[in-house]
Design a protein around this motif. Sequence first.
Motif, PDB file in Angstrom:
ATOM      1  N   SER A  64      -3.348  15.985   1.681  1.00  0.00           N
ATOM      2  CA  SER A  64      -2.727  17.446   1.716  1.00  0.00           C
ATOM      3  C   SER A  64      -2.683  18.321   2.849  1.00  0.00           C
ATOM      4  N   VAL A  65      -1.544  18.894   2.905  1.00  0.00           N
ATOM      5  CA  VAL A  65      -1.005  19.531   4.066  1.00  0.00           C
ATOM      6  C   VAL A  65      -0.573  20.932   3.836  1.00  0.00           C
ATOM      7  N   TYR A  66      -1.002  22.051   4.306  1.00  0.00           N
ATOM      8  CA  TYR A  66      -0.513  23.180   4.134  1.00  0.00           C
ATOM      9  C   TYR A  66      -0.949  24.118   5.223  1.00  0.00           C
ATOM     10  N   LEU A  67      -0.374  25.313   5.436  1.00  0.00           N
ATOM     11  CA  LEU A  67      -0.473  26.415   6.225  1.00  0.00           C
ATOM     12  C   LEU A  67      -1.328  27.541   5.574  1.00  0.00           C
ATOM     13  N   GLN A  68      -2.120  28.007   6.380  1.00  0.00           N
ATOM     14  CA  GLN A  68      -2.964  29.238   5.808  1.00  0.00           C
ATOM     15  C   GLN A  68      -3.415  30.352   6.849  1.00  0.00           C
ATOM     16  N   SER A  69      -3.752  31.410   6.521  1.00  0.00           N
ATOM     17  CA  SER A  69      -4.116  32.436   7.379  1.00  0.00           C
ATOM     18  C   SER A  69      -5.466  31.730   7.990  1.00  0.00           C
ATOM     19  N   ALA A  70      -5.687  31.586   9.338  1.00  0.00           N
ATOM     20  CA  ALA A  70      -6.755  31.188   9.824  1.00  0.00           C
ATOM     21  C   ALA A  70      -8.137  31.654   9.650  1.00  0.00           C
ATOM     22  N   SER A  71      -8.046  33.175   8.773  1.00  0.00           N
ATOM     23  CA  SER A  71      -9.194  33.584   8.514  1.00  0.00           C
ATOM     24  C   SER A  71      -9.590  33.452   7.202  1.00  0.00           C
ATOM     25  N   ILE A 111       4.311   0.119   4.449  1.00  0.00           N
ATOM     26  CA  ILE A 111       3.382   1.112   3.721  1.00  0.00           C
ATOM     27  C   ILE A 111       4.316   1.996   3.233  1.00  0.00           C
ATOM     28  N   LYS A 112       4.373   2.229   1.967  1.00  0.00           N
ATOM     29  CA  LYS A 112       5.325   3.251   1.249  1.00  0.00           C
ATOM     30  C   LYS A 112       4.284   4.628   1.289  1.00  0.00           C
ATOM     31  N   ILE A 113       5.391   5.589   1.324  1.00  0.00           N
ATOM     32  CA  ILE A 113       5.008   7.154   1.163  1.00  0.00           C
ATOM     33  C   ILE A 113       5.633   7.530   0.260  1.00  0.00           C
ATOM     34  N   GLU A 114       4.952   8.385  -0.501  1.00  0.00           N
ATOM     35  CA  GLU A 114       5.384   9.364  -1.605  1.00  0.00           C
ATOM     36  C   GLU A 114       5.109  10.936  -1.154  1.00  0.00           C
ATOM     37  N   MET A 115       6.065  11.716  -0.834  1.00  0.00           N
ATOM     38  CA  MET A 115       5.927  12.880  -0.592  1.00  0.00           C
ATOM     39  C   MET A 115       6.188  13.882  -1.903  1.00  0.00           C
ATOM     40  N   GLN A 116       5.190  14.791  -2.075  1.00  0.00           N
ATOM     41  CA  GLN A 116       5.018  15.876  -3.048  1.00  0.00           C
ATOM     42  C   GLN A 116       5.132  17.334  -2.631  1.00  0.00           C
ATOM     43  N   LEU A 117       6.198  18.248  -3.092  1.00  0.00           N
ATOM     44  CA  LEU A 117       6.011  19.550  -2.700  1.00  0.00           C
ATOM     45  C   LEU A 117       5.332  20.423  -3.745  1.00  0.00           C
ATOM     46  N   GLN A 118       4.140  20.718  -3.302  1.00  0.00           N
ATOM     47  CA  GLN A 118       3.360  21.572  -4.303  1.00  0.00           C
ATOM     48  C   GLN A 118       2.807  23.012  -3.821  1.00  0.00           C
ATOM     49  N   ASP A 119       2.391  23.979  -4.741  1.00  0.00           N
ATOM     50  CA  ASP A 119       1.709  24.932  -3.995  1.00  0.00           C
ATOM     51  C   ASP A 119       0.305  24.625  -3.570  1.00  0.00           C
ATOM     52  N   GLU A 120      -0.418  25.513  -3.190  1.00  0.00           N
ATOM     53  CA  GLU A 120      -1.872  25.163  -2.457  1.00  0.00           C
ATOM     54  C   GLU A 120      -2.684  24.800  -3.665  1.00  0.00           C
ATOM     55  N   GLU A 129      -2.311  23.652  -6.596  1.00  0.00           N
ATOM     56  CA  GLU A 129      -1.944  22.223  -7.113  1.00  0.00           C
ATOM     57  C   GLU A 129      -2.299  21.359  -6.099  1.00  0.00           C
ATOM     58  N   LEU A 130      -2.096  21.352  -4.917  1.00  0.00           N
ATOM     59  CA  LEU A 130      -2.620  20.462  -3.983  1.00  0.00           C
ATOM     60  C   LEU A 130      -4.138  20.302  -3.866  1.00  0.00           C
ATOM     61  N   THR A 131      -4.887  21.257  -4.268  1.00  0.00           N
ATOM     62  CA  THR A 131      -6.285  21.207  -4.128  1.00  0.00           C
ATOM     63  C   THR A 131      -6.592  20.174  -5.562  1.00  0.00           C
ATOM     64  N   ARG A 132      -6.186  20.783  -6.573  1.00  0.00           N
ATOM     65  CA  ARG A 132      -6.333  20.235  -7.657  1.00  0.00           C
ATOM     66  C   ARG A 132      -6.219  18.446  -7.798  1.00  0.00           C
ATOM     67  N   GLN A 171       0.788  -1.083   0.094  1.00  0.00           N
ATOM     68  CA  GLN A 171       0.069  -0.043  -0.060  1.00  0.00           C
ATOM     69  C   GLN A 171       1.003   1.254  -0.163  1.00  0.00           C
ATOM     70  N   LYS A 172       0.321   2.240  -0.700  1.00  0.00           N
ATOM     71  CA  LYS A 172       1.175   3.577  -0.915  1.00  0.00           C
ATOM     72  C   LYS A 172       0.312   4.653  -0.456  1.00  0.00           C
ATOM     73  N   LEU A 173       1.016   5.632   0.217  1.00  0.00           N
ATOM     74  CA  LEU A 173       0.146   6.767   0.588  1.00  0.00           C
ATOM     75  C   LEU A 173       1.107   7.917  -0.095  1.00  0.00           C
ATOM     76  N   VAL A 174       0.431   8.893  -0.889  1.00  0.00           N
ATOM     77  CA  VAL A 174       0.808  10.196  -1.391  1.00  0.00           C
ATOM     78  C   VAL A 174       0.250  11.213  -0.818  1.00  0.00           C
ATOM     79  N   ILE A 175       1.431  12.023  -0.354  1.00  0.00           N
ATOM     80  CA  ILE A 175       0.986  13.195   0.614  1.00  0.00           C
ATOM     81  C   ILE A 175       1.674  14.576  -0.019  1.00  0.00           C
ATOM     82  N   GLY A 176       1.055  15.454  -0.163  1.00  0.00           N
ATOM     83  CA  GLY A 176       1.196  16.645  -0.799  1.00  0.00           C
ATOM     84  C   GLY A 176       1.170  17.677   0.253  1.00  0.00           C
ATOM     85  N   TYR A 177       2.276  18.658   0.247  1.00  0.00           N
ATOM     86  CA  TYR A 177       2.288  19.521   1.014  1.00  0.00           C
ATOM     87  C   TYR A 177       2.940  20.912   0.583  1.00  0.00           C
TER      88      TYR A 177
END
Length: 299
Positions: free
Chosen positions: A144-151, A120-129, A131-134, A92-98
């Motif tokens: 997908s993992v990202y930081l954004q203004s709480a507002s 479990i294999k993990i593939e990490m992808q560095l993307q902008d927000e 592209e993560l959404t898409r 099993q493989k998990l793909v994580i974008g951040y």
Amino acid sequence: MRFEQLEQFVALGNLRHFRQAAEQTKISTSALTRSIQTLEDEIGCQLVKRSTRSVRLTEQGEMFLSYCKTTLSELELTKKTIKQSLFGRDQQKLVIGYTSEASSIVPMSCGQFLADYPNIKIEMQLQDEHELTRKLQLGEIDISVYLQSASNVVSNIYLPDQLILFVAKHHPLASKDSLRKEELYDFPMYGCFSQSKQVQSMLNEAVEGLNKSSSMKIGNIDQVIEGLKQSSHFAIASIEHANTIAQDPNLVILRTNKDINHEQLVVQTNHHVSRDSHITHLLGLIETSAKSKACTSNM
């Protein structure tokens, strides 16, 4: 009708902007236009209403957008099911974008996770927000993992630094610490001319983003101020008018996202990803790592 056409229509439906959708799907704007026209010809109805300043979907376009998202999601689910049947659960493989802002959180969390789940294999992808959404919508990544203004998380308003919103002191929004777009829907709007063509263009885009382009009243700064004091309107203007507004005791400049520096962790999973124990464990590690980073930053 090809799958890439569906992806292109989803991008246009999400962004409501031909150039941005073309950039996201890595084709030219003219190629995207031809792709949408081909879809309309095949379906036999208009999907997109075009104007010089906006892109809107017709009722049929909204229905087709939902179909595209469902179809692409089902495609990715089928591909994953086939892979699992071929290679088994042990592979099993998990793909994580951040995003880069989350780069101090995700790799560390994944390292801890792999120590507990070595099969479990993990593939990490560095993307902008965007592209993560898409990719999350298309099922190309699992988390997908990202930081954004709480507002931003609660649909707050973002304006470029060159623009400001303001109201009369008696206005219901005058005492707000920050604003959500929904809070502006019930109030009419004034727009103030800018001497700068570039800033005026920003003003026009902001007005359209607030869905007020068809009902806004426009005037010079004196006319706008006078109108605010006698109505429930709010107003948008360029920063060149900030001193005039600040010096008037009957006016208040509203606070938007550009005034808020607090960031919040946003973790999203593909809706086809089941919350098995290992997924829950990984999400817990990410959350713990984010909290540890926040505590370190505040020391």
